[in-house]
Motif scaffolding. Sequence first.
Motif, PDB file in Angstrom:
ATOM      1  N   GLU A 224      -0.442  -4.951  -0.140  1.00 42.62           N
ATOM      2  CA  GLU A 224      -1.193  -4.012  -1.270  1.00 42.62           C
ATOM      3  C   GLU A 224      -1.377  -4.763  -2.352  1.00 42.62           C
ATOM      4  OE1 GLU A 224      -2.058  -0.720  -2.054  1.00 42.62           O
ATOM      5  OE2 GLU A 224      -1.892  -0.868   0.167  1.00 42.62           O
TER       6      GLU A 224
ATOM      7  N   GLU B 199       4.647  -4.119   2.954  1.00 43.53           N
ATOM      8  CA  GLU B 199       3.461  -3.360   2.609  1.00 43.53           C
ATOM      9  C   GLU B 199       3.148  -3.540   1.354  1.00 43.53           C
ATOM     10  OE1 GLU B 199       3.105   0.625   3.915  1.00 43.53           O
ATOM     11  OE2 GLU B 199       3.945   0.216   5.956  1.00 43.53           O
TER      12      GLU B 199
ATOM     13  N   ASP C 197      -5.167  -5.268  -3.882  1.00 45.85           N
ATOM     14  CA  ASP C 197      -5.410  -5.258  -5.370  1.00 45.85           C
ATOM     15  C   ASP C 197      -5.876  -6.374  -5.950  1.00 45.85           C
ATOM     16  OD1 ASP C 197      -4.570  -2.583  -4.961  1.00 45.85           O
ATOM     17  OD2 ASP C 197      -2.610  -3.050  -6.028  1.00 45.85           O
TER      18      ASP C 197
END
Lengths: 530, 88
Positions: free
Chosen positions: A228, A224, A232
């Motif tokens: 992420e 994860e 981003d």
Amino acid sequence: MKDGFRQSMAWLHTWTGLVLGWLLYFIFVTGTLGYLDTEIDRWMQPELPPAADNMTPTRAVTLGHDWLQANVPSAKEWNILVPADRNIPQLRLYWRDTDNERDSVNLDAAGEPVAARDTGGGQRLYRMHWQLHYLPGWFTGWLISIATFVMFVAMVTGVITHKKIFKDFFTFRPYKGQRSWLDAHNALSVLSLPFQLMITYSGLVFMMFLCMPLLISAFYGGGEAAEESFFDEVFLEEPEVTPSGEPAALVDLAPLIAQAEARWGAGRISHVGIKQPGDANARIHVNGLYSAGPLRTSPGMTFDGVTGELLHERAPSGTVARNTRDVFLGLHEGMFAGPVLRFFYLLSSVMGTAMIATGLILWTVKRRQKLDSKGEGAALGVALVERLNVGTVVGLNIAVAVYFLANRLIPADFEGRADWEVHAMFLAWAAMLIHAGLRSPAQGWREQCVIAAVAFCAVPVVNALTTERHLAHSLATGDWVFAGFDLAIIAAGLTAAAVALYLRGKPAEQPAGKRRAANRRRDASVSARP
Amino acid sequence: MAVTSRLLAATLGGYALSVVAGVVAGYGLSVARPDAVLVGMMFSFVVYTGAFLWAFSTRSATRAWLGMVVPTLLLAGPAWWITQGGFA
């Protein structure tokens, strides 16, 4: 497989189209209505005044801020949606309290809250386009991805199958059973082919983060945290700011709005978000219009919430890859479309819906003719598809009419009324599927067209009986959203009535030989006309 | 049964092929890592579609499988190299 490339493509087209045809029909019906989502929203909350999109951003933000400061000062996030254009017709505020619960209110031009009935509105109908209903999110995501991909394969194989693409464009042979359905299916598909290819491929682009996760892992590693960091980087997310716990007064918003308007043009602001209002670490995000063009992104500015210093500016366009994705998404949603282009969006998606419907019908007509000519009864598969066609192609439209009727008929204070609008819709659909199962296909088509005509025409009548904003009033006051809704639904009702009348004139259950003779007679009379 | 085999070749084999092809295309066509993911994903759907057409049009189910497995294996090497720090 079959002999020849084209034959095997025809086979693949037939079966991919059939297996997920009804789901795709649902996706196309709800997606078509999605191009009118805010218009439906407005019709479903008749208490709200007509659109307030002539309010300046400064005025809207001042009203919004004053209300939020007075009523929910301790919320951890405030949002003000500026009534800038068609996509945001009302000044709308939403916020998250300390428990992360979301709540919202609409304000009128004087800054007073407007009470309106609780409804899912056009937005919920539109969200069914990719979220369906009653099903867990992960399952829906994969189901929609698969359906979209199957649609894409069906489009490509359909084009390959179709050798005389230009000639068939001008071919329509009415009253010839299978031939007519094929011609209709071809004409609809070819005429709107660029739209259908665009809408299906961009549908895949919408789903790609979900259905191609291995490509993120390949470049960012699994897990994860890696995912992420990808999001981003691609969306240039700024790190979340944590509250300091120290209280500090929020900076005056008007100069910040003026700064953004000077950059992007007067009135070109859609949203102001305030994180941690009243805290020393407050942040103010000002966003421009999404609807400026097909690129589905907006410029943004981030300010320090206490000093008003400009901390960060987001350009509306990114790298080539990012822009390619954003243009596909923007073209799919058509947020930028004005009235004329929106009309063509609607027309194309109605044609897509009809393309799927005629494809499904064609499948049964072809097989039914073969069975009839052999003197056999319907095989189970054919009988099932015929009934699912009736209960979906017509039945789903009846269900949508019931959704609108439920909006007017469920009492305003009824517990969970917004959910019951949706339950009413799916109960109506289930009822239509059961009805189709109990009747012969010919009876089913005719009777459901009658039900559809009654249900559609009942909508403006019930609207007139339960609200002040009936059709005559809408026309007299120039309220084109309400008038347009009522007139469009009357047109749908009359179309259903016309089909029902046509089907009543048609002999329902004739042996094949007789039917062919009748067709020949009719063709002769058609071609005898000058 | 031949249809089932072709269907599996198209769905599973085609998916594997579109992933490795997406990795290689994404790497080859992009200068930055986030772009490589986006390009790879958008490219993979085209490969997946092609895989479907191949699986259902070729002469036998065996050839359908070969059409998935051989290019997947050929691309797996470069794709592996890219995942081991192509953008590092």
